[in-house]
Design an enzyme around this catalytic site. Sequence first.
Site, PDB file in Angstrom:
ATOM      1  N   GLU A  27       2.526   4.822  -4.065  1.00 44.53           N
ATOM      2  CA  GLU A  27       2.461   5.762  -5.208  1.00 44.53           C
ATOM      3  C   GLU A  27       3.796   6.463  -5.451  1.00 44.53           C
ATOM      4  OE1 GLU A  27       0.134   5.406  -2.830  1.00 44.53           O
ATOM      5  OE2 GLU A  27      -1.152   4.275  -4.191  1.00 44.53           O
ATOM      6  N   ASP A  40      -9.016   3.705  -2.024  1.00 43.68           N
ATOM      7  CA  ASP A  40      -9.928   4.157  -0.964  1.00 43.68           C
ATOM      8  C   ASP A  40     -11.220   4.765  -1.506  1.00 43.68           C
ATOM      9  OD1 ASP A  40      -7.931   3.302   0.685  1.00 43.68           O
ATOM     10  OD2 ASP A  40      -7.176   5.310   1.143  1.00 43.68           O
ATOM     11  N   ASP A  46       0.851  -1.192   0.000  1.00 41.51           N
ATOM     12  CA  ASP A  46       0.000   0.000   0.000  1.00 41.51           C
ATOM     13  C   ASP A  46       0.888   1.243   0.000  1.00 41.51           C
ATOM     14  OD1 ASP A  46      -2.284   1.532   0.213  1.00 41.51           O
ATOM     15  OD2 ASP A  46      -2.321   1.421   2.396  1.00 41.51           O
TER      16      ASP A  46
HETATM   17  C1  GLC Z   1      -4.633   3.276   2.875  1.00 40.25           C
HETATM   18  C2  GLC Z   1      -5.121   2.060   2.122  1.00 40.25           C
HETATM   19  C3  GLC Z   1      -6.126   1.325   2.948  1.00 40.25           C
HETATM   20  C4  GLC Z   1      -5.520   0.937   4.289  1.00 40.25           C
HETATM   21  C5  GLC Z   1      -5.008   2.169   5.008  1.00 40.25           C
HETATM   22  C6  GLC Z   1      -4.257   1.836   6.276  1.00 40.25           C
HETATM   23  O1  GLC Z   1      -5.639   4.195   3.028  1.00 40.25           O
HETATM   24  O2  GLC Z   1      -5.621   2.389   0.859  1.00 40.25           O
HETATM   25  O3  GLC Z   1      -6.584   0.186   2.252  1.00 40.25           O
HETATM   26  O4  GLC Z   1      -6.451   0.306   5.076  1.00 40.25           O
HETATM   27  O5  GLC Z   1      -4.125   2.896   4.151  1.00 40.25           O
HETATM   28  O6  GLC Z   1      -3.201   1.006   6.034  1.00 40.25           O
END
Ligand code: GLC
Length: 800
Positions: free
Chosen positions: A410, A485, A407
């Site tokens: 980017e 998200d 995650d």
């Molecule tokens: C980001 C991710 C989400 C995750 C969060 C905490 O927002 O996109 O899926 O739960 O981070 O790690």
Amino acid sequence: MILNTELEYKGNLFPSKIVSYEKNLNVLSFTTENGVILEVTVRRDSILRFRFTTTGIFENDFSYAITKYASRGYNHLEVTESQDNYIITTAKLICHISKLDLRTSIFDATDNTLICEDELGFHWEESYEHGGDIVKMSKISQPGESYYGLGDKPVDNNLKGKRFENWVTDSYAYGRDTDPIYKTIPFYTGLNNKKSYGIFFDNTFRSFFDFSHERRNITSFWAQGGEMNYYFIYGPNMSDVVVNYTDLTGKPHEMPALWTLGYHQCKWSYYPESNVKEITAKFRELKIPCDAIYLDIDYMEGFRCFTWSKEHFPDPKRMVKELADDGFKTIVIIDPGIKIDMDYSVFQEGLEKDYFCKRADGPYMKGKVWPGECYFPDFTRPEVREWWAGLFKELIEDIGVKGVWNDMNEPAVMDVPGKTFPPDVRHDYDGNPCSHKKAHNIYGMQMARATYQGLKKFAYPKRPFVITRAAYSGTQRYTSSWTGDNIATWDHLNIANLQAQRMCMSGFSFVGSDIGGFAEQPNGELYARWIQLGIFHPFCRTHSSGDHGDQEPWAFGDTITNVVRKFIELRYQLLPYLYTAFWRYAEEGIPILKSLVLYDQEDSQTHYRNDEFIFGEKILACPVTGPNQKGRRMYIPRGKWYNFWTDEIVSGGQELWVDADLDSMPIFVKEGAIVPKYPVQQYVGEKVIDELLLDVYYKLGKENSMVYEDATDGYDYIKGRYSLRDFKLLGKKNELIIQQHKSGKFITTYKTFKLSLHGLPFKISKVQVDNEEILFKDIKLNGDNTLVLNKEFTELHIIG
Ligand code: GLC
């Protein structure tokens, strides 16, 4: 701000007339009087690569997107000259290159129709702001031309009339039309006159596409640096365009383990251990199938990657094993930011070995993410990827974690205006040093690749499983992905549907959304409708931020729990069907979901459809996308289709009302299809499959279906230990014939098929298997048109 208008002529520079031409096998170079070189590479009869330089020198030819496994070779190549053009002819294409200014026009070699033609063609602007050229291309949009693809853009399928930016961006709670978001897939498909082609602009700088937005008859693309470097991919079938694009940028390196296609449950965050156990126990208690449980950032010690919170997870190895004994695979999140902490071994090692990204003037790139101030590995260095891969040893090999979720790659940086690294950060780019302007869009891809390498090594002999949020073209080789998200709204259910379809037609099929929505909380109805959609997405996971209440299948009362169970069960029944579709994707690049336009481009009714899609080859699905619905209108593509619930046959090529109360959704099966099903299991491998159900949908005429199976995990299938059944169905007025051709060395656990015959227009009087008449009692033929057969038959005749 760059504008793409005629006014642009002002600041723009253009190639002048061709002064020399050279042919080196399949690489053709055209040099202009003002020093521009166009290099055309004939990769295949249907794929031409166009590469331009304005300086007389090409940079090192390096791409993260193009796979070394891409097919090459062509049947025919001839270059001729007319007064005005050089003419390149292959078995599929004719390409004219204007001697005056390098503009190109491409025609279908079989019937000479114009497919795609430059307007201004290649041009560029010397940009003081970017310190280099902005490279531009403009092409004429034919009247009636439509455009598709471009990865995860949260917009309607047909891109015509819109402009987009490609810059991988952390986009919490994005909405319809938010642009850009998490992924950069600079590939689109044009469809005009029933013929389709694709353009892949393999340039990783911030880039833009304009589909007849600024000027009605012009489509253009440009990038703030790098080369004008694009591939033209001809169909004329859109599915061939997508297949060829996928061949170029890569298919998944291996089949996913079958369990990864099961249902996954996630939340930010399930902790401590007792909470995780409560959730998994509830799935088993309520008999809702589930294969994977996720640990979000709170499992770590202060958000330090590769650590465990001693307080919340005192003995992860034991917990992971106990979960595994109950059929749950544990998946953990790993982000790129490494906490600045001299007592943290991963940080120490990264620092010692000089693996973190640096600013142009020397210091490390420092940015805030969940753990606070962090440094970030330069995943564009092979030795850093190798180090990163090695960090997974304990997690995977020792603790037994089965998948890793990447995650914030980017890369996301908090509390800074651009939400990412500043542009001056340096990257190795596999030996092609550059700034973040060039490496930004591939950073997440390289992180996922490094993670994949770690899993591949330490999960062996099992198959790796990775999920990523950020991606560039080609990332599908290493990992699955989710759409980031989103929000718990009806519009987001629509967006999830569009994004999954769009990703599939952009070469990336292993995708899904956060079912139910990540931000905010769905009501039960929205959650149930979203599950109905989600079970048709290759990656099927509920995830939510957790700050707005619970989002487990049982969180909305019994009625909803029952609907959710029913659909997750359907997912598990359809696993062999989905696995077969995945195999076709991994083998041939055929997308797992097909938007109707991809399914039937000749029917112009499909060009603007959004909601309906084909799942695999034979199932048509369409989610209910609003509250309080008892059904919906939808477009049924041409051909005849069986209503999945009632077996009623409908004729396509028209819009129809379809009943779908909350416990149902519109699903149709193509006539002639043979759909394989497993019994419901609480997780993959719970049961030994002792009979394969084949739902056979009678058709007057012919239809082929396939069933692919293997050991569900491991690599034996690569050595030929798979089982591929090719069924040829032929329906006559009074007879149904099914031929089976079997290949592969894998022996399935079941010995028999149970055939369930749908829509048979006659009463069965005789059944012959491989030329021998069979007694009804031997095949257990009873009143409901089901019969049980030895799986080894080669030809079955059911006679009326
Ligand atoms: C980001 C991710 C989400 C995750 C969060 C905490 O927002 O996109 O899926 O739960 O981070 O790690």
